[in-house]
Write a protein that holds these residues in place. Structure first.
Motif, PDB file in Angstrom:
ATOM      1  N   LEU A 108       0.845  -1.198   0.000  1.00 48.46           N
ATOM      2  CA  LEU A 108       0.000   0.000   0.000  1.00 48.46           C
ATOM      3  C   LEU A 108       0.869   1.232   0.000  1.00 48.46           C
ATOM      4  O   LEU A 108       2.023   1.188   0.416  1.00 48.46           O
ATOM      5  N   VAL A 109       0.314   2.316  -0.501  1.00 51.91           N
ATOM      6  CA  VAL A 109       0.971   3.612  -0.471  1.00 51.91           C
ATOM      7  C   VAL A 109       0.198   4.443   0.548  1.00 51.91           C
ATOM      8  O   VAL A 109      -0.999   4.660   0.395  1.00 51.91           O
ATOM      9  N   SER A 110       0.893   4.900   1.565  1.00 51.85           N
ATOM     10  CA  SER A 110       0.239   5.610   2.660  1.00 51.85           C
ATOM     11  C   SER A 110      -0.076   7.062   2.318  1.00 51.85           C
ATOM     12  O   SER A 110       0.708   7.735   1.652  1.00 51.85           O
ATOM     13  N   ALA A 111      -1.202   7.514   2.837  1.00 56.40           N
ATOM     14  CA  ALA A 111      -1.478   8.948   2.846  1.00 56.40           C
ATOM     15  C   ALA A 111      -0.489   9.573   3.825  1.00 56.40           C
ATOM     16  O   ALA A 111      -0.121   8.948   4.827  1.00 56.40           O
ATOM     17  N   PRO A 112      -0.034  10.784   3.565  1.00 55.97           N
ATOM     18  CA  PRO A 112       0.947  11.404   4.455  1.00 55.97           C
ATOM     19  C   PRO A 112       0.534  11.403   5.932  1.00 55.97           C
ATOM     20  O   PRO A 112       1.352  11.113   6.805  1.00 55.97           O
ATOM     21  N   ALA A 113      -0.719  11.658   6.215  1.00 55.09           N
ATOM     22  CA  ALA A 113      -1.180  11.722   7.608  1.00 55.09           C
ATOM     23  C   ALA A 113      -1.188  10.358   8.292  1.00 55.09           C
ATOM     24  O   ALA A 113      -1.227  10.278   9.516  1.00 55.09           O
ATOM     25  N   ALA A 114      -1.137   9.282   7.522  1.00 56.16           N
ATOM     26  CA  ALA A 114      -1.222   7.937   8.099  1.00 56.16           C
ATOM     27  C   ALA A 114       0.125   7.217   8.162  1.00 56.16           C
ATOM     28  O   ALA A 114       0.190   6.075   8.608  1.00 56.16           O
ATOM     29  N   GLU A 115       1.199   7.860   7.758  1.00 52.92           N
ATOM     30  CA  GLU A 115       2.499   7.195   7.710  1.00 52.92           C
ATOM     31  C   GLU A 115       2.924   6.602   9.052  1.00 52.92           C
ATOM     32  O   GLU A 115       3.560   5.565   9.094  1.00 52.92           O
ATOM     33  N   GLY A 116       2.574   7.239  10.147  1.00 50.52           N
ATOM     34  CA  GLY A 116       2.952   6.733  11.465  1.00 50.52           C
ATOM     35  C   GLY A 116       2.133   5.535  11.922  1.00 50.52           C
ATOM     36  O   GLY A 116       2.532   4.815  12.845  1.00 50.52           O
ATOM     37  N   TYR A 117       1.001   5.300  11.293  1.00 42.31           N
ATOM     38  CA  TYR A 117       0.097   4.208  11.685  1.00 42.31           C
ATOM     39  C   TYR A 117       0.635   2.833  11.318  1.00 42.31           C
ATOM     40  O   TYR A 117       0.614   1.902  12.114  1.00 42.31           O
ATOM     41  N   TYR A 118       1.129   2.695  10.109  1.00 38.84           N
ATOM     42  CA  TYR A 118       1.472   1.377   9.581  1.00 38.84           C
ATOM     43  C   TYR A 118       2.600   0.672  10.335  1.00 38.84           C
ATOM     44  O   TYR A 118       2.499  -0.533  10.578  1.00 38.84           O
ATOM     45  N   PRO A 119       3.659   1.355  10.753  1.00 41.66           N
ATOM     46  CA  PRO A 119       4.672   0.652  11.558  1.00 41.66           C
ATOM     47  C   PRO A 119       4.104   0.139  12.892  1.00 41.66           C
ATOM     48  O   PRO A 119       4.505  -0.919  13.374  1.00 41.66           O
ATOM     49  N   LYS A 120       3.149   0.847  13.442  1.00 41.34           N
ATOM     50  CA  LYS A 120       2.547   0.449  14.722  1.00 41.34           C
ATOM     51  C   LYS A 120       1.784  -0.867  14.615  1.00 41.34           C
ATOM     52  O   LYS A 120       1.607  -1.556  15.622  1.00 41.34           O
ATOM     53  N   ILE A 121       1.326  -1.212  13.415  1.00 42.06           N
ATOM     54  CA  ILE A 121       0.575  -2.457  13.264  1.00 42.06           C
ATOM     55  C   ILE A 121       1.412  -3.551  12.598  1.00 42.06           C
ATOM     56  O   ILE A 121       0.887  -4.566  12.147  1.00 42.06           O
ATOM     57  N   GLY A 122       2.723  -3.319  12.542  1.00 38.58           N
ATOM     58  CA  GLY A 122       3.628  -4.365  12.090  1.00 38.58           C
ATOM     59  C   GLY A 122       3.993  -4.362  10.618  1.00 38.58           C
ATOM     60  O   GLY A 122       4.610  -5.315  10.137  1.00 38.58           O
ATOM     61  N   MET A 123       3.658  -3.305   9.897  1.00 39.90           N
ATOM     62  CA  MET A 123       4.015  -3.245   8.482  1.00 39.90           C
ATOM     63  C   MET A 123       5.414  -2.644   8.339  1.00 39.90           C
ATOM     64  O   MET A 123       5.837  -1.822   9.150  1.00 39.90           O
ATOM     65  N   ASN A 124       6.109  -3.069   7.297  1.00 40.10           N
ATOM     66  CA  ASN A 124       7.457  -2.574   7.016  1.00 40.10           C
ATOM     67  C   ASN A 124       7.415  -1.543   5.899  1.00 40.10           C
ATOM     68  O   ASN A 124       6.700  -1.731   4.910  1.00 40.10           O
ATOM     69  N   GLN A 125       8.210  -0.495   6.056  1.00 38.96           N
ATOM     70  CA  GLN A 125       8.277   0.539   5.037  1.00 38.96           C
ATOM     71  C   GLN A 125       9.237   0.112   3.930  1.00 38.96           C
ATOM     72  O   GLN A 125      10.303  -0.437   4.195  1.00 38.96           O
ATOM     73  N   HIS A 126       8.844   0.372   2.699  1.00 36.35           N
ATOM     74  CA  HIS A 126       9.694   0.109   1.542  1.00 36.35           C
ATOM     75  C   HIS A 126       9.992   1.463   0.914  1.00 36.35           C
ATOM     76  O   HIS A 126       9.066   2.183   0.529  1.00 36.35           O
ATOM     77  N   MET A 127      11.233   1.811   0.805  1.00 40.63           N
ATOM     78  CA  MET A 127      11.612   3.164   0.381  1.00 40.63           C
ATOM     79  C   MET A 127      11.569   3.387  -1.136  1.00 40.63           C
ATOM     80  O   MET A 127      11.747   4.499  -1.594  1.00 40.63           O
ATOM     81  N   SER A 128      11.348   2.357  -1.923  1.00 39.94           N
ATOM     82  CA  SER A 128      11.422   2.516  -3.364  1.00 39.94           C
ATOM     83  C   SER A 128      10.058   2.314  -4.008  1.00 39.94           C
ATOM     84  O   SER A 128       9.666   1.218  -4.372  1.00 39.94           O
ATOM     85  N   CYS A 129       9.313   3.399  -4.140  1.00 43.99           N
ATOM     86  CA  CYS A 129       8.018   3.360  -4.797  1.00 43.99           C
ATOM     87  C   CYS A 129       8.044   4.429  -5.869  1.00 43.99           C
ATOM     88  O   CYS A 129       8.433   5.565  -5.615  1.00 43.99           O
ATOM     89  N   TRP A 130       7.604   4.067  -7.055  1.00 47.59           N
ATOM     90  CA  TRP A 130       7.630   4.989  -8.187  1.00 47.59           C
ATOM     91  C   TRP A 130       6.237   5.066  -8.791  1.00 47.59           C
ATOM     92  O   TRP A 130       5.536   4.073  -8.852  1.00 47.59           O
ATOM     93  N   THR A 131       5.852   6.245  -9.230  1.00 49.84           N
ATOM     94  CA  THR A 131       4.506   6.427  -9.782  1.00 49.84           C
ATOM     95  C   THR A 131       4.536   7.273 -11.053  1.00 49.84           C
ATOM     96  O   THR A 131       5.499   8.015 -11.285  1.00 49.84           O
ATOM     97  N   ILE A 132       3.501   7.145 -11.824  1.00 47.97           N
ATOM     98  CA  ILE A 132       3.187   8.075 -12.904  1.00 47.97           C
ATOM     99  C   ILE A 132       1.824   8.632 -12.550  1.00 47.97           C
ATOM    100  O   ILE A 132       0.874   7.872 -12.355  1.00 47.97           O
TER     101      ILE A 132
END
Length: 136
Positions: A108-132
């Motif tokens: 998933l791609v997080s909304a800016p306001a929700a970025e802090g939520y996902y690590p709290k529930i055990g998800m890992n951040q992936h730094m390489s996401c590209w979009t058009i």
């Protein structure tokens, strides 16, 4: 508040209910909520739609696209603001991943306001996401 939340796979969810939960959550700010026909297409072309209902009222949704064998893109995770901070989003994610299957990576791609939520529930951040960007 009675918190008997019912989770279900709802592939035929109405665009009106989808609209209402998007607006009741913060996600409505970043979705085409004024275009009901587009919301309808978003629902019909998704292949995993999990809902959370309280006393029949839609209070949360997870809408995803999956190949059921390698990846599952969770495009929309919305929980009515009045029902947030009760574990509904976490459960919607778990139900979505269960439907997609154990061989899939949930993305998933997080909304800016929700970025802090996902690590709290055990998800890992992936730094390489590209979009058009979409054209409209």
């Amino acid at each position: 508040m009675n918190m008997d939340i019912i989770y279900a796979l709802e592939p035929r969810l109405s665009a009106n209910e989808f609209h209402d939960v998007l607006v009741a959550s913060t996600l409505g700010e970043r979705r085409p909520v004024k275009d009901l026909a587009r919301l309808e297409r978003m629902l019909r072309d998704a292949n995993v739609i999990i809902t959370a209902r309280h006393e029949g009222r839609l209070v949360g949704i997870s809408r995803a696209l999956s190949d059921f064998s390698f990846c599952c893109y969770l495009s929309d995770l919305a929980v009515d603001a009045a029902y947030q901070h009760r574990g509904i989003g976490k459960r919607l994610i778990a139900e979505t991943h269960a439907q997609a299957g154990p061989e899939t990576t949930l993305i998933l791609v997080s909304a800016p306001a929700a970025e802090g939520y996902y690590p709290k529930i055990g998800m890992n951040q992936h730094m390489s996401c590209w979009t058009i960007a979409r054209k409209k």
